[in-house]
Design an enzyme around this catalytic site. Structure first.
Site, PDB file in Angstrom:
ATOM      1  N   LYS A  80       0.858  -1.185   0.000  1.00 24.09           N
ATOM      2  CA  LYS A  80       0.000   0.000   0.000  1.00 24.09           C
ATOM      3  C   LYS A  80       0.887   1.226   0.000  1.00 24.09           C
ATOM      4  O   LYS A  80       1.943   1.240   0.650  1.00 24.09           O
ATOM      5  CB  LYS A  80      -0.879   0.021   1.256  1.00 24.09           C
ATOM      6  N   GLY A 179     -26.041  -0.972   2.581  1.00 17.93           N
ATOM      7  CA  GLY A 179     -25.246  -0.141   1.670  1.00 17.93           C
ATOM      8  C   GLY A 179     -25.423  -0.605   0.236  1.00 17.93           C
ATOM      9  O   GLY A 179     -24.959  -1.684  -0.136  1.00 17.93           O
ATOM     10  N   TYR A 185     -25.188  -2.228  -4.978  1.00 16.73           N
ATOM     11  CA  TYR A 185     -26.181  -2.168  -6.056  1.00 16.73           C
ATOM     12  C   TYR A 185     -25.977  -3.329  -7.042  1.00 16.73           C
ATOM     13  O   TYR A 185     -26.934  -4.017  -7.418  1.00 16.73           O
ATOM     14  CB  TYR A 185     -26.067  -0.818  -6.775  1.00 16.73           C
TER      15      TYR A 185
HETATM   16  P1  NAD Z   1     -19.741   3.121  -2.103  1.00 19.87           P
HETATM   17  O1  NAD Z   1     -19.304   4.342  -1.372  1.00 19.87           O
HETATM   18  O2  NAD Z   1     -20.113   3.239  -3.544  1.00 19.87           O
HETATM   19  O3  NAD Z   1     -21.005   2.457  -1.361  1.00 19.87           O
HETATM   20  C1  NAD Z   1     -21.160   2.443   0.026  1.00 19.87           C
HETATM   21  C2  NAD Z   1     -22.642   2.737   0.300  1.00 19.87           C
HETATM   22  O4  NAD Z   1     -22.889   2.578   1.691  1.00 19.87           O
HETATM   23  C3  NAD Z   1     -23.061   4.156  -0.074  1.00 19.87           C
HETATM   24  O5  NAD Z   1     -24.218   4.093  -0.888  1.00 19.87           O
HETATM   25  C4  NAD Z   1     -23.358   4.801   1.288  1.00 19.87           C
HETATM   26  O6  NAD Z   1     -24.401   5.762   1.193  1.00 19.87           O
HETATM   27  C5  NAD Z   1     -23.767   3.619   2.107  1.00 19.87           C
HETATM   28  N1  NAD Z   1     -23.621   3.755   3.555  1.00 19.87           N
HETATM   29  C6  NAD Z   1     -22.653   4.381   4.274  1.00 19.87           C
HETATM   30  N2  NAD Z   1     -22.873   4.238   5.582  1.00 19.87           N
HETATM   31  C7  NAD Z   1     -23.991   3.478   5.720  1.00 19.87           C
HETATM   32  C8  NAD Z   1     -24.721   2.989   6.815  1.00 19.87           C
HETATM   33  N3  NAD Z   1     -24.339   3.230   8.083  1.00 19.87           N
HETATM   34  N4  NAD Z   1     -25.826   2.238   6.584  1.00 19.87           N
HETATM   35  C9  NAD Z   1     -26.211   1.971   5.321  1.00 19.87           C
HETATM   36  N5  NAD Z   1     -25.565   2.434   4.226  1.00 19.87           N
HETATM   37  C10 NAD Z   1     -24.480   3.178   4.430  1.00 19.87           C
HETATM   38  O7  NAD Z   1     -18.571   2.049  -1.900  1.00 19.87           O
HETATM   39  P2  NAD Z   1     -18.380   0.673  -2.685  1.00 19.87           P
HETATM   40  O8  NAD Z   1     -17.349   0.840  -3.737  1.00 19.87           O
HETATM   41  O9  NAD Z   1     -19.711   0.114  -3.044  1.00 19.87           O
HETATM   42  O10 NAD Z   1     -17.710  -0.213  -1.537  1.00 19.87           O
HETATM   43  C11 NAD Z   1     -18.492  -0.713  -0.460  1.00 19.87           C
HETATM   44  C12 NAD Z   1     -17.585  -1.450   0.512  1.00 19.87           C
HETATM   45  O11 NAD Z   1     -16.945  -2.550  -0.172  1.00 19.87           O
HETATM   46  C13 NAD Z   1     -16.444  -0.621   1.093  1.00 19.87           C
HETATM   47  O12 NAD Z   1     -16.194  -1.055   2.404  1.00 19.87           O
HETATM   48  C14 NAD Z   1     -15.275  -0.956   0.188  1.00 19.87           C
HETATM   49  O13 NAD Z   1     -14.027  -0.765   0.863  1.00 19.87           O
HETATM   50  C15 NAD Z   1     -15.527  -2.423  -0.076  1.00 19.87           C
HETATM   51  N6  NAD Z   1     -14.921  -2.939  -1.310  1.00 19.87           N
HETATM   52  C16 NAD Z   1     -15.235  -2.382  -2.500  1.00 19.87           C
HETATM   53  C17 NAD Z   1     -14.664  -2.889  -3.675  1.00 19.87           C
HETATM   54  C18 NAD Z   1     -15.010  -2.322  -5.023  1.00 19.87           C
HETATM   55  O14 NAD Z   1     -14.783  -3.014  -6.036  1.00 19.87           O
HETATM   56  N7  NAD Z   1     -15.588  -1.125  -5.114  1.00 19.87           N
HETATM   57  C19 NAD Z   1     -13.764  -3.974  -3.600  1.00 19.87           C
HETATM   58  C20 NAD Z   1     -13.480  -4.543  -2.350  1.00 19.87           C
HETATM   59  C21 NAD Z   1     -14.076  -4.014  -1.217  1.00 19.87           C
END
Ligand code: NAD
Length: 347
Positions: A80, A179, A185
């Site tokens: 990282k 979330g 989604y």
């Molecule tokens: P994102 O920000 O697009 O989605 C997170 C969602 O959670 C948002 O819609 C937000 O409004 C909602 N949220 C925040 N706090 C909340 C709560 N207390 N209750 C309900 N909803 C809440 O992020 P993402 O890219 O979808 O990633 C989601 C998680 O997955 C993160 O922890 C991220 O580190 C992990 N992740 C993502 C990926 C990726 O490919 N994007 C890969 C590995 C891990």
């Protein structure tokens, strides 16, 4: 704790510290482990309270990347970068060019990528001066990782459902998704296509309403998501969703979602285990995005990426099965599998 004490605590590895006076670039590149191959890990560009908190962030996150890559069967180690974002940024491109030159000098042991505070445009700038970068746009780029992360999570849920409920299909399985952003989604889409029913909660009502409209999801209050009487709880929001306050309220038999660092404390993994809840370790189930981006180094092919991500099923099944047989919490089993893999790789 002193510097070497911290390295020992996180089982490192090497730290490279870069400085470029002309651009003001300050970076910490934490290479946790390269026994399985060159390390991959994103580059954060955030303001930090002090250098120590930046260093701790880099060490902690790099170690997590080693574990994620090893369990996904990738020929890569974990790393990282943390770049300290100054109050005033004069020339962003110059900072990323200086960073690119710096990692170009690390002997091919590190590939960077976008992370919090950086984007594809920054990685395009890095690409101008080094090949040590993945997740750029254009031809050969792997694009948005979220659909692959979601696919892997769906496969992990299928494995847990098979092992725990003896069902080979998600038809009629009820999943509560916390979330519904990028990954949540896409996960809802995957689950809906497989015939699952959905409950969702998101701080952004527009996002939960979209899931309601498109997938017939039931929208529940934010805090109520833990108490939904469902088969699977899928945390896909922020870290630490599984903690002393939420775990006693969970009614699902399975917890399997995309969020990173879901356990507030490792001991919360023991709590889930003693309640008889099967927890899919976060770094094992959410590896689809990493699997996808790593394929750029072989020549990107979306179909191959999909096929590899589908194998998250096998990883999660193996972890949950060994957990059952050995009466060991799944998060510990996942760590043990990684430690065995790294030990086999030698020094
Ligand atoms: P994102 O920000 O697009 O989605 C997170 C969602 O959670 C948002 O819609 C937000 O409004 C909602 N949220 C925040 N706090 C909340 C709560 N207390 N209750 C309900 N909803 C809440 O992020 P993402 O890219 O979808 O990633 C989601 C998680 O997955 C993160 O922890 C991220 O580190 C992990 N992740 C993502 C990926 C990726 O490919 N994007 C890969 C590995 C891990």
């Amino acid at each position: 704790m002193d510097l070497f004490g911290m390295l020992e605590r996180y089982d490192f590895g090497a730290i490279h510290v870069g400085h470029d006076a002309a651009s003001g670039m300050h970076c910490i590149v934490a290479l946790h482990d390269t026994r399985l191959g060159p390390a991959i890990g994103g580059c954060r560009f955030l303001p930090y309270a002090d250098e120590r908190s930046a260093l701790v962030d880099a060490l902690r996150l790099a170690r997590g990347m080693t574990y994620k890559a090893a369990l996904a069967g990738l020929p890569h180690g974990g790393a990282k970068t943390v770049m300290l974002r100054p109050d005033k940024l004069h020339d962003r491109a110059a900072v990323f060019r200086a960073f690119g030159r710096f990692i170009d000098g690390l002997g091919g042991r590190y590939f960077t990528a976008e992370d919090s505070g950086t984007g594809i445009e920054d990685m395009e700038v890095v690409r101008q001066v080094t090949k040590q970068v993945v997740g750029t746009g254009g031809s050969g780029g792997s694009g948005d990782p979220s659909p692959f992360t979601a696919l892997g999570v769906r496969r992990g849920i299928e494995a847990c459902v098979m092992l725990t409920l003896g069902r080979s299909s998600l038809d009629g399985i009820h999943v509560a998704v916390q979330g519904v952003g990028h990954v949540g989604y896409q996960l809802c889409r995957e689950l809906h296509e497989q015939g699952a029913s959905l409950s969702v909660a998101d701080v952004d009502p527009l996002k939960s309403e979209r899931a309601e409209r498109e997938f017939g999801a039931r929208v529940v209050p934010l805090d109520g998501i833990f108490e939904v009487d469902c088969d699977v709880l899928a945390p896909c929001a922020l870290g630490s969703a599984l903690n002393d306050a939420t775990i006693p309220r969970i009614r699902a038999k399975i917890v399997a979602g995309a969020a990173n660092n879901q356990l507030a404390e490792p001991r919360n993994g023991d709590d889930l285990h003693s309640r008889g809840i099967v927890y899919a370790p976060d770094y094992a189930i959410n590896a689809g995005g990493l699997i996808n981006v790593a394929l750029e180094l072989e020549g990107y092919d979306a179909a191959r990426s999909r096929e590899r991500t589908m194998r998250v099923y096998d990883t999660i099944y193996a972890i949950a099965e060994r957990s059952q047989h050995s009466h060991t919490p799944t998060y510990r089993v996942a760590d043990l599998l990684v430690e065995e893999t790294l030990a086999r790789a030698g020094t």
